[in-house]
Design a protein around this motif. Structure first.
Motif, short mmCIF file in Angstrom:
data_model
loop_
_atom_site.label_atom_id
_atom_site.label_comp_id
_atom_site.label_asym_id
_atom_site.label_seq_id
_atom_site.Cartn_x
_atom_site.Cartn_y
_atom_site.Cartn_z
N GLY A 75 1.00 -1.07 -0.20
CA GLY A 75 0.02 -0.04 0.04
C GLY A 75 0.87 1.30 0.11
O GLY A 75 2.13 0.94 0.12
N GLY A 76 0.24 2.33 -0.25
CA GLY A 76 1.02 3.68 -0.17
C GLY A 76 0.47 4.74 0.31
O GLY A 76 0.94 5.89 0.37
N VAL A 95 11.80 -4.38 6.70
CA VAL A 95 10.68 -3.77 6.41
C VAL A 95 10.51 -3.23 5.15
O VAL A 95 11.25 -2.25 4.90
CB VAL A 95 10.00 -2.74 7.63
N THR A 96 9.65 -3.67 4.03
CA THR A 96 9.38 -3.10 3.03
C THR A 96 8.07 -2.59 2.76
O THR A 96 7.00 -3.38 3.14
CB THR A 96 9.85 -4.16 1.88
N ILE A 97 7.90 -1.47 2.09
CA ILE A 97 6.61 -1.03 1.58
C ILE A 97 6.65 -1.02 0.18
O ILE A 97 7.58 -0.71 -0.56
CB ILE A 97 6.47 0.52 2.04
N ALA A 98 5.81 -1.76 -0.33
CA ALA A 98 5.53 -2.03 -1.66
C ALA A 98 4.31 -1.18 -2.26
O ALA A 98 3.11 -1.51 -1.85
CB ALA A 98 5.27 -3.37 -2.16
N ASP A 104 5.97 9.45 -6.03
CA ASP A 104 5.33 10.65 -5.94
C ASP A 104 3.83 10.35 -6.14
O ASP A 104 3.07 11.55 -5.76
CB ASP A 104 5.53 11.50 -7.39
N ARG A 105 3.40 9.39 -6.37
CA ARG A 105 1.91 8.98 -6.33
C ARG A 105 1.42 8.44 -5.10
O ARG A 105 0.01 8.14 -4.92
CB ARG A 105 1.50 8.01 -7.63
N MET A 106 2.23 8.38 -4.24
CA MET A 106 1.92 7.55 -2.91
C MET A 106 0.80 8.60 -2.05
O MET A 106 0.99 9.77 -2.01
CB MET A 106 3.03 7.46 -1.83
N ALA A 107 -0.10 8.29 -1.52
CA ALA A 107 -1.13 8.95 -0.60
C ALA A 107 -0.68 9.58 0.53
O ALA A 107 -0.87 10.39 1.09
CB ALA A 107 -2.48 8.08 -0.33
N ALA A 108 0.53 8.74 1.05
CA ALA A 108 1.29 9.11 2.28
C ALA A 108 2.13 10.53 2.12
O ALA A 108 2.57 10.58 0.83
CB ALA A 108 2.13 8.07 3.06
N GLY A 120 14.53 3.30 8.75
CA GLY A 120 15.17 1.97 8.22
C GLY A 120 14.02 1.22 7.21
O GLY A 120 14.44 0.03 6.67
N VAL A 121 12.66 1.70 6.77
CA VAL A 121 11.93 1.18 6.03
C VAL A 121 12.29 1.37 4.47
O VAL A 121 12.62 2.36 4.15
CB VAL A 121 10.51 1.79 6.36
N HIS A 122 12.22 0.28 3.95
CA HIS A 122 12.77 0.24 2.32
C HIS A 122 11.40 0.48 1.41
O HIS A 122 10.09 -0.13 1.80
CB HIS A 122 13.34 -0.88 1.87
N ILE A 123 11.27 1.58 0.62
CA ILE A 123 10.00 1.66 -0.23
C ILE A 123 10.29 1.19 -1.50
O ILE A 123 11.37 1.70 -2.58
CB ILE A 123 9.82 3.33 -0.23
N LEU A 124 9.44 0.25 -1.93
CA LEU A 124 9.79 -0.37 -3.58
C LEU A 124 8.39 0.03 -4.00
O LEU A 124 7.30 -0.17 -3.67
CB LEU A 124 9.59 -1.84 -3.18
#
Length: 237
Positions: A75-76, A95-98, A104-108, A120-124
């Motif tokens: 989710g984003g 921890v990975t956010i996919a 740039d389109r993430m709602a967060a 330390g979270v990786h964003i994929l």
């Protein structure tokens, strides 16, 4: 008087409330979470981010909450970031956010994204879930890379497998238990100015109501506006 464990439509109806009270305000949020719709979504280790956050907020000792070694959050939005950051703080090694589109389109918000990476979270990005893999319990999540062509998201056929023993779904929430007597729009309770619904004497606000951003500050403002309008209505102003 506060009553807990009371579900609208199960323990009480809107008709009960409107007959017993001069005004009713609905602010139940969006309790439902969209399913991934892929193979393995029912494996042990796969669950809703909303449920995880609820357990976290109500836990007397957060150290007792189970957290995976390798966590993937799909989710984003703000819920995805919250689940990812809290997993990291609880001791997850990776921890990975996919997210299916570009960052740039993430709602967060950018602030929330930077907070996640700082923890330390990786964003994929540009990936969509293809399957959850494991023999009984989750072992990995397979993603397919995506591309945006003329505004339409399509898969490229190229895949990547991310090790995971815990996966949280955070791909959007839905309204549950909305009374049939209320008009809906876009899957939410239709409201006009100050939160008035299609039913006289009933107001709504927050995530369950149409319009506005799904933010705490918005929900608080809508609750204030509705309270003022309820007061004016009851006073005959």
């Amino acid at each position: 008087t506060m009553k807990t464990g009371c579900v609208l439509g199960r323990d009480v109806t809107l008709a009960d409330l409107t007959s017993g009270f001069d005004a009713v305000f609905l602010g139940m949020g969006l309790a439902g979470v969209n399913a991934l719709g892929v193979t393995g979504d029912d494996l042990d280790g796969a669950s809703d981010a909303v449920e995880f956050i609820a357990d976290l907020r109500q836990a007397e000792d957060v150290a007792t909450l189970p957290v995976g070694r390798n966590v993937v959050v799909i989710g984003g939005g703000m819920t995805a970031v919250d689940a990812a950051v809290q997993s990291k703080l609880l001791g997850a090694e990776t921890v990975t956010i996919a997210y299916r589109r570009g960052q740039d389109r993430m709602a967060a918000s950018v602030f929330e994204q930077e907070l996640a990476t700082a923890k330390g979270v990786h964003i994929l990005t540009n990936v969509q879930p293809k399957s959850l893999q494991g023999a009984g319990s989750l072992e990995a999540v397979e993603f397919e890379y995506t591309q945006d062509i003329d505004g339409k998201l399509t898969g490229t056929g190229e895949t990547v497998v991310v090790p995971a023993d815990q996966c949280f779904r955070a791909i959007g929430q839905t309204l549950e238990g909305a009374p049939e007597t209320l008009d809906l729009t876009g899957g939410k309770i239709a409201v006009s100015e100050a939160g008035k619904t299609s039913l006289a004497g009933v107001w709504a606000g927050g995530d369950c109501a149409s319009g506005g951003d799904d933010l705490t500050v918005t929900a608080v403002a809508e609750g204030r506006d509705a309270a003022e309008d309820i007061h004016a209505t009851l006073m005959g102003a």
